[in-house]
Design a protein around this motif. Sequence first.
Motif, PDB file in Angstrom:
ATOM      1  N   LYS A 168      36.007  21.803  24.262  1.00 53.19           N
ATOM      2  CA  LYS A 168      34.707  21.564  24.883  1.00 53.19           C
ATOM      3  C   LYS A 168      34.078  20.276  24.368  1.00 53.19           C
ATOM      4  O   LYS A 168      34.449  19.767  23.303  1.00 53.19           O
ATOM      5  N   SER A 169      33.118  19.757  25.096  1.00 56.25           N
ATOM      6  CA  SER A 169      32.362  18.588  24.665  1.00 56.25           C
ATOM      7  C   SER A 169      31.557  18.913  23.415  1.00 56.25           C
ATOM      8  O   SER A 169      31.094  20.043  23.240  1.00 56.25           O
ATOM      9  N   ILE A 170      31.391  17.935  22.543  1.00 53.79           N
ATOM     10  CA  ILE A 170      30.660  18.110  21.290  1.00 53.79           C
ATOM     11  C   ILE A 170      29.443  17.194  21.294  1.00 53.79           C
ATOM     12  O   ILE A 170      29.568  15.980  21.508  1.00 53.79           O
ATOM     13  N   SER A 171      28.278  17.738  21.042  1.00 56.96           N
ATOM     14  CA  SER A 171      27.049  16.942  20.993  1.00 56.96           C
ATOM     15  C   SER A 171      27.059  16.034  19.773  1.00 56.96           C
ATOM     16  O   SER A 171      27.413  16.457  18.669  1.00 56.96           O
ATOM     17  N   LEU A 196      42.664  -7.358  18.036  1.00 58.53           N
ATOM     18  CA  LEU A 196      42.491  -6.113  18.788  1.00 58.53           C
ATOM     19  C   LEU A 196      43.618  -5.112  18.540  1.00 58.53           C
ATOM     20  O   LEU A 196      43.361  -3.909  18.423  1.00 58.53           O
ATOM     21  N   GLU A 197      44.842  -5.553  18.469  1.00 57.16           N
ATOM     22  CA  GLU A 197      45.965  -4.624  18.309  1.00 57.16           C
ATOM     23  C   GLU A 197      45.810  -3.782  17.048  1.00 57.16           C
ATOM     24  O   GLU A 197      45.996  -2.562  17.077  1.00 57.16           O
ATOM     25  N   PHE A 198      45.445  -4.443  15.933  1.00 57.81           N
ATOM     26  CA  PHE A 198      45.250  -3.704  14.684  1.00 57.81           C
ATOM     27  C   PHE A 198      44.080  -2.734  14.787  1.00 57.81           C
ATOM     28  O   PHE A 198      44.204  -1.553  14.452  1.00 57.81           O
ATOM     29  N   PHE A 199      42.929  -3.214  15.251  1.00 55.54           N
ATOM     30  CA  PHE A 199      41.737  -2.374  15.269  1.00 55.54           C
ATOM     31  C   PHE A 199      41.824  -1.250  16.293  1.00 55.54           C
ATOM     32  O   PHE A 199      41.286  -0.162  16.072  1.00 55.54           O
ATOM     33  N   LYS A 200      42.501  -1.485  17.404  1.00 56.31           N
ATOM     34  CA  LYS A 200      42.674  -0.426  18.389  1.00 56.31           C
ATOM     35  C   LYS A 200      43.464   0.730  17.798  1.00 56.31           C
ATOM     36  O   LYS A 200      43.190   1.902  18.067  1.00 56.31           O
ATOM     37  N   ASP A 201      44.447   0.411  16.962  1.00 57.90           N
ATOM     38  CA  ASP A 201      45.244   1.451  16.303  1.00 57.90           C
ATOM     39  C   ASP A 201      44.455   2.132  15.198  1.00 57.90           C
ATOM     40  O   ASP A 201      44.534   3.353  15.030  1.00 57.90           O
ATOM     41  N   ASN A 202      43.676   1.352  14.434  1.00 59.73           N
ATOM     42  CA  ASN A 202      42.950   1.918  13.299  1.00 59.73           C
ATOM     43  C   ASN A 202      41.649   2.606  13.696  1.00 59.73           C
ATOM     44  O   ASN A 202      41.115   3.401  12.922  1.00 59.73           O
ATOM     45  N   CYS A 203      41.159   2.324  14.890  1.00 60.25           N
ATOM     46  CA  CYS A 203      39.901   2.911  15.357  1.00 60.25           C
ATOM     47  C   CYS A 203      40.118   3.553  16.731  1.00 60.25           C
ATOM     48  O   CYS A 203      39.790   2.948  17.763  1.00 60.25           O
ATOM     49  N   PRO A 204      40.671   4.762  16.762  1.00 63.94           N
ATOM     50  CA  PRO A 204      40.939   5.414  18.052  1.00 63.94           C
ATOM     51  C   PRO A 204      39.647   5.745  18.799  1.00 63.94           C
ATOM     52  O   PRO A 204      38.561   5.756  18.214  1.00 63.94           O
ATOM     53  N   ASN A 205      39.782   6.016  20.071  1.00 66.80           N
ATOM     54  CA  ASN A 205      38.641   6.324  20.933  1.00 66.80           C
ATOM     55  C   ASN A 205      37.889   7.555  20.419  1.00 66.80           C
ATOM     56  O   ASN A 205      38.453   8.655  20.359  1.00 66.80           O
ATOM     57  N   PRO A 206      36.611   7.410  20.048  1.00 66.87           N
ATOM     58  CA  PRO A 206      35.834   8.561  19.564  1.00 66.87           C
ATOM     59  C   PRO A 206      35.724   9.691  20.573  1.00 66.87           C
ATOM     60  O   PRO A 206      35.479  10.844  20.213  1.00 66.87           O
ATOM     61  N   ASN A 207      35.906   9.374  21.854  1.00 67.06           N
ATOM     62  CA  ASN A 207      35.753  10.402  22.870  1.00 67.06           C
ATOM     63  C   ASN A 207      36.935  11.364  22.918  1.00 67.06           C
ATOM     64  O   ASN A 207      36.872  12.395  23.579  1.00 67.06           O
ATOM     65  N   LEU A 208      38.017  11.041  22.202  1.00 66.98           N
ATOM     66  CA  LEU A 208      39.085  12.019  22.035  1.00 66.98           C
ATOM     67  C   LEU A 208      38.542  13.238  21.304  1.00 66.98           C
ATOM     68  O   LEU A 208      38.942  14.372  21.577  1.00 66.98           O
ATOM     69  N   LEU A 209      37.604  13.006  20.411  1.00 63.86           N
ATOM     70  CA  LEU A 209      36.960  14.080  19.658  1.00 63.86           C
ATOM     71  C   LEU A 209      35.794  14.698  20.435  1.00 63.86           C
ATOM     72  O   LEU A 209      35.714  15.917  20.588  1.00 63.86           O
ATOM     73  N   LEU A 210      34.907  13.856  20.951  1.00 62.96           N
ATOM     74  CA  LEU A 210      33.662  14.355  21.550  1.00 62.96           C
ATOM     75  C   LEU A 210      33.825  14.870  22.984  1.00 62.96           C
ATOM     76  O   LEU A 210      33.103  15.777  23.383  1.00 62.96           O
ATOM     77  N   LYS A 211      34.687  14.231  23.740  1.00 59.96           N
ATOM     78  CA  LYS A 211      34.970  14.673  25.113  1.00 59.96           C
ATOM     79  C   LYS A 211      33.709  14.714  25.982  1.00 59.96           C
ATOM     80  O   LYS A 211      33.463  15.659  26.737  1.00 59.96           O
ATOM     81  N   ILE A 212      32.892  13.704  25.877  1.00 56.44           N
ATOM     82  CA  ILE A 212      31.676  13.599  26.691  1.00 56.44           C
ATOM     83  C   ILE A 212      31.986  12.821  27.960  1.00 56.44           C
ATOM     84  O   ILE A 212      32.511  11.712  27.901  1.00 56.44           O
ATOM     85  N   GLY A 213      31.706  13.433  29.095  1.00 59.31           N
ATOM     86  CA  GLY A 213      31.946  12.777  30.367  1.00 59.31           C
ATOM     87  C   GLY A 213      33.360  12.900  30.879  1.00 59.31           C
ATOM     88  O   GLY A 213      33.757  12.152  31.781  1.00 59.31           O
ATOM     89  N   VAL A 214      34.128  13.813  30.294  1.00 60.29           N
ATOM     90  CA  VAL A 214      35.522  13.982  30.757  1.00 60.29           C
ATOM     91  C   VAL A 214      35.703  15.365  31.391  1.00 60.29           C
ATOM     92  O   VAL A 214      34.892  16.241  31.244  1.00 60.29           O
TER      93      VAL A 214
END
Length: 228
Positions: A14-17, A210-228
């Motif tokens: 579920k989405s997380i506030s 970008l390549e390094f930071f994209k790997d080290n900082c994954p999409n926060p919405n994988l956790l929060l699931k807001i708008g999906v």
Amino acid sequence: MNLLEDLLLDYSKKSISILDAEISITSYCALDLSISNDFLTTVAITDPKECQEYIDKVLTLNKAEVAYGGYLERRNLYADKSNFSKEHSVVRNIHLGIDYWANAGTKVLVPIEGKVHSFKNNSTVGDYGPTIILEHILNKVSFYTLYGHLSLDSIKNLKTGQVFKRGTCIGALGTPDINVNYAPHLHFQVIKSIQEYMGDYPGVCSAQDLEFFKDNCPNPNLLLKIGV
């Protein structure tokens, strides 16, 4: 996806506030602050007042209370801030977290249990202002979450190692004079390796990094699931 991304995705169905629990997830709306948004061509987006006026229009149009977005978004929001362009003339304009734009004073909630790794008032213009970093362990995998642009009270009585349970309040959104010249919002970022940083971590990168930071900082919405 890598192991951490899989764990974040599986943590909750579920989405997380991330802001005040009294604000329904259905009251969140997407916000585009990218360089490709033609509506911003007449907006002085680096001015916190004009930025807020534009955000308010988006919120009103969508009958929403929180506007969110920005992961890997290329922005002009930092164009007037020297610390985003001074290093060997390399421009940093790719956003590595998700921003949640709401009223100053809005509560910020912890989406997953963690302990305080570090905190700091990053007071340079264009930086985070008061910032908290939590350390988490999920299925023996450690990672970090960063909460930027908070109020000064958010870090006033904080202690390293202090534990925050999921859903508890970690602080509140700061005003533009405190969050250092931005419209009120939370910058939320997931970080795999914090390296030697304490109370701070890059929230914007250049195209060449970008390549390094994209790997080290994954999409926060994988956790929060807001708008999906």
